[in-house]
Scaffold this motif. Structure first.
Motif, PDB file in Angstrom:
ATOM      1  N   GLY A  35       0.709  -1.099   0.010  1.00  0.00           N
ATOM      2  CA  GLY A  35      -0.050   0.055   0.005  1.00  0.00           C
ATOM      3  C   GLY A  35       0.970   1.233  -0.084  1.00  0.00           C
ATOM      4  O   GLY A  35       0.773   2.159  -0.563  1.00  0.00           O
ATOM      5  N   MET A  36       1.957   1.153   0.770  1.00  0.00           N
ATOM      6  CA  MET A  36       2.745   2.506   0.787  1.00  0.00           C
ATOM      7  C   MET A  36       3.275   2.697  -0.734  1.00  0.00           C
ATOM      8  O   MET A  36       3.513   3.601  -1.139  1.00  0.00           O
ATOM      9  CB  MET A  36       4.048   2.014   1.623  1.00  0.00           C
ATOM     10  CG  MET A  36       3.691   2.234   3.243  1.00  0.00           C
ATOM     11  SD  MET A  36       5.102   2.237   4.377  1.00  0.00           S
ATOM     12  CE  MET A  36       5.815   3.715   4.123  1.00  0.00           C
ATOM     13  N   LEU A  37       3.785   1.696  -1.248  1.00  0.00           N
ATOM     14  CA  LEU A  37       4.369   1.860  -2.784  1.00  0.00           C
ATOM     15  C   LEU A  37       3.280   2.403  -3.701  1.00  0.00           C
ATOM     16  O   LEU A  37       3.718   3.292  -4.301  1.00  0.00           O
ATOM     17  CB  LEU A  37       4.514   0.389  -3.310  1.00  0.00           C
ATOM     18  CG  LEU A  37       6.079  -0.248  -2.770  1.00  0.00           C
ATOM     19  CD1 LEU A  37       6.381  -1.534  -3.307  1.00  0.00           C
ATOM     20  CD2 LEU A  37       7.069   0.653  -2.914  1.00  0.00           C
ATOM     21  N   ALA A  38       2.088   2.025  -3.534  1.00  0.00           N
ATOM     22  CA  ALA A  38       1.132   2.633  -4.197  1.00  0.00           C
ATOM     23  C   ALA A  38       0.773   3.977  -3.863  1.00  0.00           C
ATOM     24  O   ALA A  38       0.641   4.945  -4.762  1.00  0.00           O
ATOM     25  CB  ALA A  38      -0.207   1.907  -4.057  1.00  0.00           C
ATOM     26  N   GLY A  39       1.035   4.402  -2.699  1.00  0.00           N
ATOM     27  CA  GLY A  39       0.794   5.857  -2.068  1.00  0.00           C
ATOM     28  C   GLY A  39       1.767   6.506  -2.751  1.00  0.00           C
ATOM     29  O   GLY A  39       1.877   7.842  -3.120  1.00  0.00           O
ATOM     30  N   ILE A  40       3.156   6.044  -2.621  1.00  0.00           N
ATOM     31  CA  ILE A  40       4.187   6.851  -3.268  1.00  0.00           C
ATOM     32  C   ILE A  40       4.212   7.038  -4.664  1.00  0.00           C
ATOM     33  O   ILE A  40       4.721   8.347  -5.014  1.00  0.00           O
ATOM     34  CB  ILE A  40       5.568   5.927  -2.890  1.00  0.00           C
ATOM     35  CG1 ILE A  40       5.808   5.985  -1.520  1.00  0.00           C
ATOM     36  CG2 ILE A  40       6.800   6.603  -3.599  1.00  0.00           C
ATOM     37  CD1 ILE A  40       7.197   5.092  -0.888  1.00  0.00           C
ATOM     38  N   VAL A  41       3.764   6.259  -5.330  1.00  0.00           N
ATOM     39  CA  VAL A  41       3.480   6.398  -7.086  1.00  0.00           C
ATOM     40  C   VAL A  41       2.431   7.671  -7.016  1.00  0.00           C
ATOM     41  O   VAL A  41       2.789   8.409  -8.036  1.00  0.00           O
ATOM     42  CB  VAL A  41       2.886   5.093  -7.542  1.00  0.00           C
ATOM     43  CG1 VAL A  41       2.433   5.494  -8.776  1.00  0.00           C
ATOM     44  CG2 VAL A  41       3.936   4.062  -7.513  1.00  0.00           C
ATOM     45  N   THR A  42       1.510   7.506  -6.588  1.00  0.00           N
ATOM     46  CA  THR A  42       0.462   8.768  -6.367  1.00  0.00           C
ATOM     47  C   THR A  42       1.134   9.939  -5.993  1.00  0.00           C
ATOM     48  O   THR A  42       1.071  11.034  -6.732  1.00  0.00           O
ATOM     49  CB  THR A  42      -0.783   8.479  -5.372  1.00  0.00           C
ATOM     50  OG1 THR A  42      -1.467   7.307  -5.925  1.00  0.00           O
ATOM     51  CG2 THR A  42      -1.724   9.590  -5.517  1.00  0.00           C
ATOM     52  N   GLY A  43       1.883  10.052  -4.987  1.00  0.00           N
ATOM     53  CA  GLY A  43       2.601  11.244  -4.431  1.00  0.00           C
ATOM     54  C   GLY A  43       3.747  11.822  -5.546  1.00  0.00           C
ATOM     55  O   GLY A  43       3.923  12.973  -5.993  1.00  0.00           O
ATOM     56  N   ILE A  44       4.331  10.854  -6.167  1.00  0.00           N
ATOM     57  CA  ILE A  44       5.178  11.112  -7.197  1.00  0.00           C
ATOM     58  C   ILE A  44       4.688  11.807  -8.582  1.00  0.00           C
ATOM     59  O   ILE A  44       4.847  12.674  -9.009  1.00  0.00           O
ATOM     60  CB  ILE A  44       6.270   9.928  -7.586  1.00  0.00           C
ATOM     61  CG1 ILE A  44       7.163   9.636  -6.547  1.00  0.00           C
ATOM     62  CG2 ILE A  44       6.992  10.350  -8.702  1.00  0.00           C
ATOM     63  CD1 ILE A  44       7.974   8.371  -6.831  1.00  0.00           C
ATOM     64  N   LEU A  45       3.410  11.084  -8.852  1.00  0.00           N
ATOM     65  CA  LEU A  45       2.638  11.628  -9.979  1.00  0.00           C
ATOM     66  C   LEU A  45       2.356  13.216  -9.601  1.00  0.00           C
ATOM     67  O   LEU A  45       2.232  13.953 -10.582  1.00  0.00           O
ATOM     68  CB  LEU A  45       1.585  10.837 -10.312  1.00  0.00           C
ATOM     69  CG  LEU A  45       1.739   9.333 -11.046  1.00  0.00           C
ATOM     70  CD1 LEU A  45       0.395   8.532 -10.857  1.00  0.00           C
ATOM     71  CD2 LEU A  45       2.308   9.518 -12.151  1.00  0.00           C
ATOM     72  N   HIS A  46       1.878  13.396  -8.600  1.00  0.00           N
ATOM     73  CA  HIS A  46       1.286  14.668  -8.337  1.00  0.00           C
ATOM     74  C   HIS A  46       2.500  15.682  -7.805  1.00  0.00           C
ATOM     75  O   HIS A  46       2.456  16.980  -8.626  1.00  0.00           O
ATOM     76  CB  HIS A  46       0.611  14.697  -6.703  1.00  0.00           C
ATOM     77  CG  HIS A  46       0.094  15.966  -6.331  1.00  0.00           C
ATOM     78  ND1 HIS A  46      -0.524  16.944  -7.165  1.00  0.00           N
ATOM     79  CD2 HIS A  46       0.076  16.286  -5.027  1.00  0.00           C
ATOM     80  CE1 HIS A  46      -0.947  18.005  -6.436  1.00  0.00           C
ATOM     81  NE2 HIS A  46      -0.469  17.903  -5.278  1.00  0.00           N
ATOM     82  N   VAL A  48       5.903  15.419  -8.564  1.00  0.00           N
ATOM     83  CA  VAL A  48       7.165  15.707  -9.420  1.00  0.00           C
ATOM     84  C   VAL A  48       6.856  15.898 -10.855  1.00  0.00           C
ATOM     85  O   VAL A  48       7.360  16.633 -11.492  1.00  0.00           O
ATOM     86  CB  VAL A  48       7.875  14.120  -9.399  1.00  0.00           C
ATOM     87  CG1 VAL A  48       8.977  14.022 -10.360  1.00  0.00           C
ATOM     88  CG2 VAL A  48       8.559  13.885  -7.848  1.00  0.00           C
ATOM     89  N   PHE A  49       5.592  15.075 -11.252  1.00  0.00           N
ATOM     90  CA  PHE A  49       5.371  15.282 -12.603  1.00  0.00           C
ATOM     91  C   PHE A  49       4.063  16.404 -12.761  1.00  0.00           C
ATOM     92  O   PHE A  49       3.632  16.925 -13.719  1.00  0.00           O
ATOM     93  CB  PHE A  49       4.679  14.019 -13.299  1.00  0.00           C
ATOM     94  CG  PHE A  49       5.721  13.081 -13.353  1.00  0.00           C
ATOM     95  CD1 PHE A  49       6.776  13.243 -14.309  1.00  0.00           C
ATOM     96  CD2 PHE A  49       5.781  11.777 -12.351  1.00  0.00           C
ATOM     97  CE1 PHE A  49       7.818  12.389 -14.246  1.00  0.00           C
ATOM     98  CE2 PHE A  49       6.828  11.109 -12.579  1.00  0.00           C
ATOM     99  CZ  PHE A  49       7.784  11.131 -13.459  1.00  0.00           C
ATOM    100  N   GLY A  50       3.737  17.020 -11.628  1.00  0.00           N
ATOM    101  CA  GLY A  50       2.715  18.148 -11.715  1.00  0.00           C
ATOM    102  C   GLY A  50       1.471  17.683 -11.916  1.00  0.00           C
ATOM    103  O   GLY A  50       0.439  18.549 -12.328  1.00  0.00           O
ATOM    104  N   ILE A  51       0.749  16.343 -11.970  1.00  0.00           N
ATOM    105  CA  ILE A  51      -0.556  16.016 -12.284  1.00  0.00           C
ATOM    106  C   ILE A  51      -1.435  16.447 -11.144  1.00  0.00           C
ATOM    107  O   ILE A  51      -0.922  16.246  -9.958  1.00  0.00           O
ATOM    108  CB  ILE A  51      -0.582  14.283 -12.733  1.00  0.00           C
ATOM    109  CG1 ILE A  51       0.301  14.043 -13.729  1.00  0.00           C
ATOM    110  CG2 ILE A  51      -2.032  13.934 -12.776  1.00  0.00           C
ATOM    111  CD1 ILE A  51       0.536  12.550 -13.788  1.00  0.00           C
ATOM    112  N   PRO A  52      -2.478  16.881 -11.352  1.00  0.00           N
ATOM    113  CA  PRO A  52      -3.385  17.311 -10.053  1.00  0.00           C
ATOM    114  C   PRO A  52      -3.629  16.217  -9.223  1.00  0.00           C
ATOM    115  O   PRO A  52      -3.612  14.966  -9.549  1.00  0.00           O
ATOM    116  CB  PRO A  52      -4.698  17.653 -10.636  1.00  0.00           C
ATOM    117  CG  PRO A  52      -4.289  18.100 -12.154  1.00  0.00           C
ATOM    118  CD  PRO A  52      -3.299  17.381 -12.532  1.00  0.00           C
TER     119      PRO A  52
END
Length: 259
Positions: A35-46, A48-52
């Motif tokens: 679950g942490m890995l999935a949360g990290i992916v969401t955080g990076i998308l937001h 680092v990549f500026g996705i809302p």
């Protein structure tokens, strides 16, 4: 919105690890990490990549649907599990103990420097950034730990029901939102300004119980089950409206004129 996916991820990881011979306790621990890995992916998308933020959660949720299907297959109903639907009294005691431990750990964590940076970022992101807090890191850490807890919860539920369902996380965000809102409304109504942070954490758990009691009451009335999602939304809407209406009544000009 990632939690609708990570809830199922926790269940899928737990089921497959138990089938592979891992102890159930270890399985839910690894579900927490998944679950942490999935949360990290969401955080990076937001961050680092500026996705809302909302879109980042939706993208992770959609991807996790396929990930969960690739992970899971099989049943764990015959194993000796941490919680099981076959032994309800013991299950209630075990879950209550887990909740108390989780509340204690969260209370400790949010009292640390990292915990305070997360709380500050949530309260006022601009002011936190002005004080030198790296709000991007705070968001990723918050998403990682929160989705880790969701994955852990999904693992516990998979053990309780003895199997994994790819749709088991659908609507989890509504249930979580309802639990927080109901718990805070009731806690503030009972204790007012005396409601401290540890009590707020406890009332979130109480709010989730009350939410399901309301849902069971709706079922007991014999109302159509196809309208369950609508009833859930109505429950959340009512508890959202209560504090707003109460605050509006306190600050109304009519009441001020009477005083």
């Amino acid at each position: 919105l990632t939690v609708d996916g990570t809830f199922g991820t926790g269940g899928a990881v737990t089921v497959m690890l138990i089938l592979a011979g891992y102890p159930p306790v270890v399985a839910v621990g690894i579900a927490f990490l998944a679950g942490m890995l999935a949360g990290i992916v969401t955080g990076i998308l937001h961050t680092v990549f500026g996705i809302p933020a909302i879109l980042s959660g939706i993208l992770s949720q959609i991807a996790l649907y396929s990930v969960n299907l690739n992970i899971a297959q099989g049943s764990v109903d015959l194993y000796h599990l941490v919680v099981s639907g076959r032994n309800n009294p013991l299950t209630i005691i075990t879950v209550a103990f887990v909740i108390l431990v989780m509340i204690a750990l969260l209370y400790w964590f949010f009292g640390t420097e990292t915990g305070f940076t997360i709380r500050a970022t949530g309260c006022n992101e601009n002011m936190s950034r002005a004080q030198g807090i790296n709000t991007s890191v705070a968001k990723v850490v918050a998403l990682a730990f929160s989705n880790g807890i969701v994955g852990f919860a999904g693992g516990m539920l998979a053990q309780y029901q003895g199997n994994f369902d790819v749709n088991m996380g659908r609507g989890a965000i509504v249930i979580g939102l309802a639990s927080v809102i109901i718990g805070e409304v009731i806690g503030e109504a009972l204790f007012g300004k005396r409601l401290n942070f540890s009590a707020r954490l406890a009332f979130v758990a109480i709010g989730s119980i009350i939410y399901y009691i309301v849902i069971q009451f709706v079922l007991w009335l014999g109302l159509p089950t196809i309208n369950m999602k609508m009833f859930s939304a109505m429950v959340v809407a009512i508890f959202l409206a209560v504090p707003y209406m109460r605050g509006r009544a306190k600050n109304s000009y009519r009441k001020a004129a009477k005083n």
